[in-house]
Scaffold this motif. Structure first.
Motif, PDB file in Angstrom:
ATOM      1  N   GLY A  10      -5.243  14.702   2.977  1.00 53.43           N
ATOM      2  CA  GLY A  10      -6.149  15.838   2.807  1.00 53.43           C
ATOM      3  C   GLY A  10      -7.131  15.700   1.666  1.00 53.43           C
ATOM      4  N   ASN A  11      -7.048  14.592   0.909  1.00 54.77           N
ATOM      5  CA  ASN A  11      -7.869  14.500  -0.297  1.00 54.77           C
ATOM      6  C   ASN A  11      -8.606  13.173  -0.479  1.00 54.77           C
ATOM      7  OD1 ASN A  11      -6.994  17.074  -1.927  1.00 54.77           O
ATOM      8  ND2 ASN A  11      -5.101  16.186  -1.121  1.00 54.77           N
ATOM      9  N   SER A  12      -8.462  12.244   0.443  1.00 58.28           N
ATOM     10  CA  SER A  12      -9.147  10.957   0.312  1.00 58.28           C
ATOM     11  C   SER A  12     -10.187  10.796   1.407  1.00 58.28           C
ATOM     12  CB  SER A  12      -8.140   9.806   0.390  1.00 58.28           C
ATOM     13  OG  SER A  12      -7.634   9.685   1.706  1.00 58.28           O
ATOM     14  N   ALA A  13     -11.094   9.850   1.190  1.00 58.88           N
ATOM     15  CA  ALA A  13     -12.166   9.621   2.155  1.00 58.88           C
ATOM     16  C   ALA A  13     -11.636   9.141   3.494  1.00 58.88           C
ATOM     17  CB  ALA A  13     -13.159   8.610   1.580  1.00 58.88           C
ATOM     18  N   TYR A  14     -10.496   8.404   3.486  1.00 55.40           N
ATOM     19  CA  TYR A  14      -9.958   7.860   4.733  1.00 55.40           C
ATOM     20  C   TYR A  14      -8.952   8.786   5.399  1.00 55.40           C
ATOM     21  CZ  TYR A  14      -6.815   6.283   1.016  1.00 55.40           C
ATOM     22  OH  TYR A  14      -6.002   6.234  -0.088  1.00 55.40           O
ATOM     23  N   GLY A  15      -8.462   9.789   4.690  1.00 54.89           N
ATOM     24  CA  GLY A  15      -7.652  10.841   5.294  1.00 54.89           C
ATOM     25  C   GLY A  15      -6.325  10.413   5.884  1.00 54.89           C
ATOM     26  N   SER A  59     -11.820   2.051   6.771  1.00 52.18           N
ATOM     27  CA  SER A  59     -12.150   3.077   5.782  1.00 52.18           C
ATOM     28  C   SER A  59     -11.302   2.933   4.523  1.00 52.18           C
ATOM     29  CB  SER A  59     -11.953   4.468   6.388  1.00 52.18           C
ATOM     30  OG  SER A  59     -12.256   5.473   5.451  1.00 52.18           O
ATOM     31  N   PHE A  60     -10.018   2.594   4.703  1.00 48.73           N
ATOM     32  CA  PHE A  60      -9.112   2.390   3.569  1.00 48.73           C
ATOM     33  C   PHE A  60      -9.617   1.253   2.691  1.00 48.73           C
ATOM     34  CE2 PHE A  60      -5.467   0.463   1.478  1.00 48.73           C
ATOM     35  CZ  PHE A  60      -4.707   1.539   1.063  1.00 48.73           C
ATOM     36  N   LEU A  61      -9.935   0.126   3.301  1.00 50.34           N
ATOM     37  CA  LEU A  61     -10.398  -1.039   2.548  1.00 50.34           C
ATOM     38  C   LEU A  61     -11.723  -0.749   1.850  1.00 50.34           C
ATOM     39  CD1 LEU A  61      -9.552  -3.924   5.057  1.00 50.34           C
ATOM     40  CD2 LEU A  61      -8.350  -3.354   2.942  1.00 50.34           C
ATOM     41  N   ASN A  62     -12.614  -0.045   2.526  1.00 47.98           N
ATOM     42  CA  ASN A  62     -13.909   0.258   1.926  1.00 47.98           C
ATOM     43  C   ASN A  62     -13.762   1.208   0.737  1.00 47.98           C
ATOM     44  OD1 ASN A  62     -16.936   0.223   2.044  1.00 47.98           O
ATOM     45  ND2 ASN A  62     -16.602   2.407   2.339  1.00 47.98           N
ATOM     46  N   THR A  63     -12.883   2.215   0.869  1.00 47.73           N
ATOM     47  CA  THR A  63     -12.685   3.190  -0.204  1.00 47.73           C
ATOM     48  C   THR A  63     -12.096   2.536  -1.447  1.00 47.73           C
ATOM     49  OG1 THR A  63     -12.375   5.014   1.356  1.00 47.73           O
ATOM     50  CG2 THR A  63     -11.480   5.305  -0.864  1.00 47.73           C
ATOM     51  N   TRP A  64     -11.102   1.684  -1.252  1.00 45.34           N
ATOM     52  CA  TRP A  64     -10.424   1.081  -2.392  1.00 45.34           C
ATOM     53  C   TRP A  64     -11.154  -0.144  -2.946  1.00 45.34           C
ATOM     54  CZ3 TRP A  64      -6.723   2.762  -5.514  1.00 45.34           C
ATOM     55  CH2 TRP A  64      -5.931   3.828  -5.079  1.00 45.34           C
ATOM     56  N   PHE A  65     -11.686  -0.981  -2.072  1.00 45.37           N
ATOM     57  CA  PHE A  65     -12.182  -2.287  -2.514  1.00 45.37           C
ATOM     58  C   PHE A  65     -13.666  -2.535  -2.260  1.00 45.37           C
ATOM     59  CE2 PHE A  65      -7.727  -2.697  -1.096  1.00 45.37           C
ATOM     60  CZ  PHE A  65      -7.129  -3.114  -2.274  1.00 45.37           C
ATOM     61  N   ALA A  66     -14.328  -1.684  -1.478  1.00 47.43           N
ATOM     62  CA  ALA A  66     -15.704  -1.931  -1.052  1.00 47.43           C
ATOM     63  C   ALA A  66     -15.771  -3.300  -0.384  1.00 47.43           C
ATOM     64  CB  ALA A  66     -16.673  -1.815  -2.230  1.00 47.43           C
ATOM     65  N   ALA A  67     -16.606  -4.205  -0.892  1.00 50.22           N
ATOM     66  CA  ALA A  67     -16.751  -5.521  -0.264  1.00 50.22           C
ATOM     67  C   ALA A  67     -15.803  -6.559  -0.850  1.00 50.22           C
ATOM     68  CB  ALA A  67     -18.185  -6.003  -0.406  1.00 50.22           C
ATOM     69  N   LEU A  68     -14.868  -6.117  -1.697  1.00 46.57           N
ATOM     70  CA  LEU A  68     -13.996  -7.069  -2.397  1.00 46.57           C
ATOM     71  C   LEU A  68     -12.536  -6.943  -1.971  1.00 46.57           C
ATOM     72  CD1 LEU A  68     -15.540  -6.707  -5.964  1.00 46.57           C
ATOM     73  CD2 LEU A  68     -16.014  -8.485  -4.275  1.00 46.57           C
ATOM     74  N   GLN A  78     -12.526   7.690  -6.991  1.00 51.72           N
ATOM     75  CA  GLN A  78     -11.750   8.908  -6.821  1.00 51.72           C
ATOM     76  C   GLN A  78     -10.244   8.717  -6.876  1.00 51.72           C
ATOM     77  OE1 GLN A  78     -13.357  12.026  -6.557  1.00 51.72           O
ATOM     78  NE2 GLN A  78     -15.012  10.644  -7.163  1.00 51.72           N
ATOM     79  N   GLU A  79      -9.762   7.475  -6.806  1.00 52.65           N
ATOM     80  CA  GLU A  79      -8.330   7.228  -6.710  1.00 52.65           C
ATOM     81  C   GLU A  79      -7.895   6.120  -7.666  1.00 52.65           C
ATOM     82  OE1 GLU A  79      -7.118   6.789  -2.612  1.00 52.65           O
ATOM     83  OE2 GLU A  79      -8.907   7.827  -1.913  1.00 52.65           O
ATOM     84  N   ILE A  80      -6.650   6.212  -8.133  1.00 57.11           N
ATOM     85  CA  ILE A  80      -6.083   5.173  -8.996  1.00 57.11           C
ATOM     86  C   ILE A  80      -4.782   4.681  -8.370  1.00 57.11           C
ATOM     87  CG2 ILE A  80      -5.086   4.648 -11.253  1.00 57.11           C
ATOM     88  CD1 ILE A  80      -6.942   6.721 -12.466  1.00 57.11           C
ATOM     89  N   GLY A  81      -4.675   3.387  -8.220  1.00 56.86           N
ATOM     90  CA  GLY A  81      -3.470   2.796  -7.647  1.00 56.86           C
ATOM     91  C   GLY A  81      -3.619   1.288  -7.587  1.00 56.86           C
ATOM     92  N   SER A  82      -2.705   0.654  -6.882  1.00 54.38           N
ATOM     93  CA  SER A  82      -2.750  -0.807  -6.733  1.00 54.38           C
ATOM     94  C   SER A  82      -2.312  -1.214  -5.334  1.00 54.38           C
ATOM     95  CB  SER A  82      -1.853  -1.475  -7.781  1.00 54.38           C
ATOM     96  OG  SER A  82      -0.514  -0.993  -7.663  1.00 54.38           O
TER      97      SER A  82
END
Length: 228
Positions: free
Chosen positions: A42-47, A102-111, A191-195
């Motif tokens: 409910g709170n991330s771009a990828y939902g 969407s998950f990969l783009n939100t967390w890592f963009a192109a990396l 918007q998010e912190i994690g690993s």
């Protein structure tokens, strides 16, 4: 007075060979739930909520037929799909719906890290609650292999995942991810912190340490005998 029995170098070497042969046998994988995000749906771009599974052992493990559940503790199990095996020292992600791009783009963009595996746990009756919940992982025979509990999740930005890099099992976890600690970082969208998917180092089994020390002891004894 009976004289001491002479030390036999050949017998010691034979024992060492046997120990090393035993040590070379594949060790059992040690699976742990190392990260949980219960606020993402409910709170991330990828939902989509997700959790991370890490193999701390030094052998690969098949995940075919494995399932997961929340704090229903096995009464509402759903299949883990999309990942057939987890390698030694590997961390994989399971999301509650198909959101890989969407998950990969939100967390890592192109990396995005090469080879990061993202699977699914899809089914009715299972969902991770921001008010507190649990993640249970079962093997193909229905045996519980990993479990964590967690409390309420803050939905204030930046959103922080629960960090279980310590590898606690069948236990509550409460540590939140902090940038620079256990590999945690700020997501590409800020918007998010994690690993997510951080590759862990393979951890030798305790038996491996014991066998290594025993082997070194035998080698030292042989060396002392030959010196005498």
């Amino acid at each position: 007075m009976q004289s001491a029995r002479p030390f036999s170098a050949p017998s010691a070497l034979s024992a060492l060979v046997a120990l090393l042969a035993f040590a070379s046998a594949p060790a059992q994988a040690q699976l742990k739930i190392t990260e949980v995000s219960a606020w993402s749906s409910g709170n991330s771009a990828y939902g989509a909520d997700w959790f991370e599974l890490t193999n701390f052992g030094n052998s690969a493990l098949s995940l075919v037929g494995w399932t997961m559940d929340d704090n229903s503790n096995g009464t509402a199990k759903v299949a883990l799909t999309g990942i057939t095996s987890i390698g030694a020292g590997e961390s994989v992600i399971f999301t509650e719906k198909a959101v890989t791009a969407s998950f990969l783009n939100t967390w890592f963009a192109a990396l995005a890290p090469a080879g990061l595996q993202i699977g699914l746990y899809v089914g009715a009756g299972v969902g991770l609650s921001t008010g507190g919940d649990a993640v249970n992982v079962f093997d193909a025979s229905g045996t519980l292999k990993a479990r964590v509990e967690f409390g309420a999740s803050s939905t204030a930005a930046p959103l922080r995942t629960f960090d279980n890099a310590a590898g606690l099992n069948n236990s509550p976890i409460s540590q939140l991810s902090v940038v620079g600690v256990n590999g945690a970082f700020l997501s590409a969208d800020g918007q998010e912190i994690g690993s997510p998917g951080l590759i862990a180092a393979a951890v030798p089994e305790p038996e491996s340490y014991a066998l290594m020390l025993a082997g070194l002891g035998l080698l030292a004894a042989v060396a002392r005998k030959r010196t005498r």
